[in-house]
Design an enzyme around this catalytic site. Structure first.
Site, PDB file in Angstrom:
ATOM      1  N   LEU A  38       0.804  -1.350   0.086  1.00 35.33           N
ATOM      2  CA  LEU A  38       0.073  -0.028  -0.151  1.00 35.33           C
ATOM      3  C   LEU A  38       0.836   1.364  -0.097  1.00 35.33           C
ATOM      4  O   LEU A  38       0.319   2.379  -0.501  1.00 35.33           O
ATOM      5  CB  LEU A  38      -0.903  -0.028   1.322  1.00 35.33           C
ATOM      6  CG  LEU A  38      -1.871  -1.173   1.320  1.00 35.33           C
ATOM      7  CD1 LEU A  38      -2.749  -0.939   2.656  1.00 35.33           C
ATOM      8  CD2 LEU A  38      -3.118  -1.080   0.104  1.00 35.33           C
ATOM      9  N   GLY A  41       7.858   4.096   2.997  1.00 35.15           N
ATOM     10  CA  GLY A  41       8.286   5.184   3.540  1.00 35.15           C
ATOM     11  C   GLY A  41       9.888   4.920   3.776  1.00 35.15           C
ATOM     12  O   GLY A  41      10.573   3.927   3.407  1.00 35.15           O
ATOM     13  N   GLY A  44      10.068   1.468   6.106  1.00 33.88           N
ATOM     14  CA  GLY A  44       9.479   0.221   5.919  1.00 33.88           C
ATOM     15  C   GLY A  44       8.481   0.580   5.057  1.00 33.88           C
ATOM     16  O   GLY A  44       8.372   1.333   4.052  1.00 33.88           O
ATOM     17  N   LYS A  45       7.463  -0.397   4.899  1.00 37.40           N
ATOM     18  CA  LYS A  45       6.103  -0.567   4.001  1.00 37.40           C
ATOM     19  C   LYS A  45       5.106  -0.678   4.751  1.00 37.40           C
ATOM     20  O   LYS A  45       5.024  -1.156   5.928  1.00 37.40           O
ATOM     21  CB  LYS A  45       6.416  -1.629   2.867  1.00 37.40           C
ATOM     22  CG  LYS A  45       7.853  -1.362   2.185  1.00 37.40           C
ATOM     23  CD  LYS A  45       7.906  -2.538   1.186  1.00 37.40           C
ATOM     24  CE  LYS A  45       9.330  -2.145   0.389  1.00 37.40           C
ATOM     25  NZ  LYS A  45       9.419  -3.140  -0.770  1.00 37.40           N
ATOM     26  N   VAL A  46       3.890  -0.499   4.164  1.00 37.70           N
ATOM     27  CA  VAL A  46       2.705  -0.911   4.643  1.00 37.70           C
ATOM     28  C   VAL A  46       2.066  -1.952   3.436  1.00 37.70           C
ATOM     29  O   VAL A  46       1.905  -1.535   2.532  1.00 37.70           O
ATOM     30  CB  VAL A  46       1.559   0.382   4.753  1.00 37.70           C
ATOM     31  CG1 VAL A  46       0.235  -0.097   5.274  1.00 37.70           C
ATOM     32  CG2 VAL A  46       2.594   1.100   5.659  1.00 37.70           C
ATOM     33  N   LYS A  61       1.952  -2.633   9.176  1.00 31.88           N
ATOM     34  CA  LYS A  61       3.124  -1.757   8.996  1.00 31.88           C
ATOM     35  C   LYS A  61       4.380  -2.534   9.366  1.00 31.88           C
ATOM     36  O   LYS A  61       4.553  -2.857  10.377  1.00 31.88           O
ATOM     37  CB  LYS A  61       2.997  -0.513  10.109  1.00 31.88           C
ATOM     38  CG  LYS A  61       4.015   0.551   9.899  1.00 31.88           C
ATOM     39  CD  LYS A  61       3.432   1.728  10.427  1.00 31.88           C
ATOM     40  CE  LYS A  61       4.606   3.087   9.922  1.00 31.88           C
ATOM     41  NZ  LYS A  61       4.073   4.248  10.469  1.00 31.88           N
ATOM     42  N   ASP A 153       4.114  15.624  12.272  1.00 31.30           N
ATOM     43  CA  ASP A 153       4.037  15.355  11.038  1.00 31.30           C
ATOM     44  C   ASP A 153       2.852  15.260  10.265  1.00 31.30           C
ATOM     45  O   ASP A 153       2.385  14.414   9.573  1.00 31.30           O
ATOM     46  CB  ASP A 153       4.672  13.947  10.569  1.00 31.30           C
ATOM     47  CG  ASP A 153       5.675  13.672   9.151  1.00 31.30           C
ATOM     48  OD1 ASP A 153       5.388  14.939   8.480  1.00 31.30           O
ATOM     49  OD2 ASP A 153       5.846  12.539   8.828  1.00 31.30           O
TER      50      ASP A 153
END
Length: 335
Positions: A38, A41, A44-46, A61, A153
């Protein structure tokens, strides 16, 4: 009333210790069917995944151990879990584990992705949708403040969407979140959304964070939702758009703004002056937006015969805003 910083830190420390004892290594594919990626970043990744036992769709996550520490992972999960009771903050499932290479925790799935995907360059999103989003984001930020935390953020990329008309949106990504009063010694967040005091950080003193930093980013985010543009690229003295805004704020006349602020209606220019006060001690709370719900936020856009996608200035703005957001992502910590 905001929680005492010392008490908040103590609660978080106890929660981190508790969840640390539950963090065991597993084979992710024994428990989840990975459907697709999805997002990605800095750490890591989602992934969209189906839980094999329950069949429930979840967002995983997944943080690379080579780029994040066990402590940082547990801290982000704990803050996410602590805040997830609010209807405008992403739900955090109580499932955490490690694999050989990664740390993983689970969240509820947002079917329509993030709010940035709804923004039409040079146009923004419809006024009624902007107002709904502003109220819900404000509610989330007020809750975060009351819990004694700062997100650090805030931006449309970190707001997840649950229906096309944005009747339900939820804040996510607490990788940078800090307890109010925590001293930071380097800039964080994405450039267009950084409050000007971020650039005044100087060792050894640093900057004690508070909710006013999130309010500034919230103000910028609303501008982006209304106009489909950034008001500036960065809050530095050599940024001409930002410099013009500072001059306007010091000599505020609602009917005589710099060019970028002619993009918003007269009725809400004062709202932005309050949300984006250069002096953080004079900055309003995020709930300032509630005072302006009766105002018109977006001017009617005249119909044009030409296809806006083929219009060269439109295409230029499209690629400019995409480049700015990509640049912001490169400065973003976490997924």
């Amino acid at each position: 009333m905001a929680s005492n910083a010392h008490d908040v830190k103590r609660v978080l420390d106890r929660m981190v210790s508790f969840h640390s004892q539950r963090l065991h290594q597993v084979d992710i594919r024994e428990h989840f069917i990975i459907v697709k990626e999805l997002g990605e970043g800095g750490f890591g990744k989602v992934f969209l995944a189906n839980h094999r036992k329950t069949g429930r769709k979840m967002a995983l996550k997944v943080m690379d151990k080579s780029r994040t520490s066990r402590e940082s992972f547990l801290r982000e999960f704990t803050i996410s879990f602590l805040l997830s009771s609010h209807p405008n903050i992403i739900g955090c499932c109580e499932i955490i584990f490690t694999t050989f290479n990664c740390f993983v925790f689970t969240q509820e799935l947002a079917p329509l992705g993030d709010m940035f995907s709804l923004i039409v360059p040079n146009v923004g999103i419809p006024e009624d949708v902007v107002k709904r989003c502003a109220v819900q984001i404000s509610n989330a930020l007020q809750f975060i403040v009351e819990k004694g935390l700062v997100h650090l953020d805030v931006k449309p990329d970190n707001v997840l969407v649950f229906d096309q008309e944005c009747h339900s949106i939820k804040h996510t990504d607490f990788g940078l979140a800090k307890v109010t009063g925590t001293v930071i010694r380097s800039k964080c967040g994405s450039k267009p959304y950084r409050a000007p005091e971020m650039y005044e950080i100087a060792p050894p003193d640093g900057l004690a964070v508070d909710g006013s930093l999130d309010v500034w980013a919230f103000g910028v985010a609303i501008y982006v939702l209304v106009t489909g543009e950034f008001p500036w690229q960065d809050t530095l003295p050599d940024d001409e758009e930002f410099k013009s805004f500072v001059v306007w704020q010091k000599n505020f006349e609602v009917d005589n703004p710099p060019e970028a602020w002619r993009e918003v209606t007269t009725g809400i220019r004062r709202m932005f002056i309050h949300l984006l006060a250069i002096d953080s001690t004079k900055r309003s709370q995020s709930a300032e937006v509630l005072k302006y719900m009766g105002e018109i936020w977006k001017e009617e856009t005249p119909e044009k015969d030409e296809d806006p996608i083929e219009n060269s200035s439109f295409k230029h703005s499209f690629f400019l805003i995409k480049a700015l957001f990509v640049g912001a992502a490169n400065n973003h910590i976490g997924i």
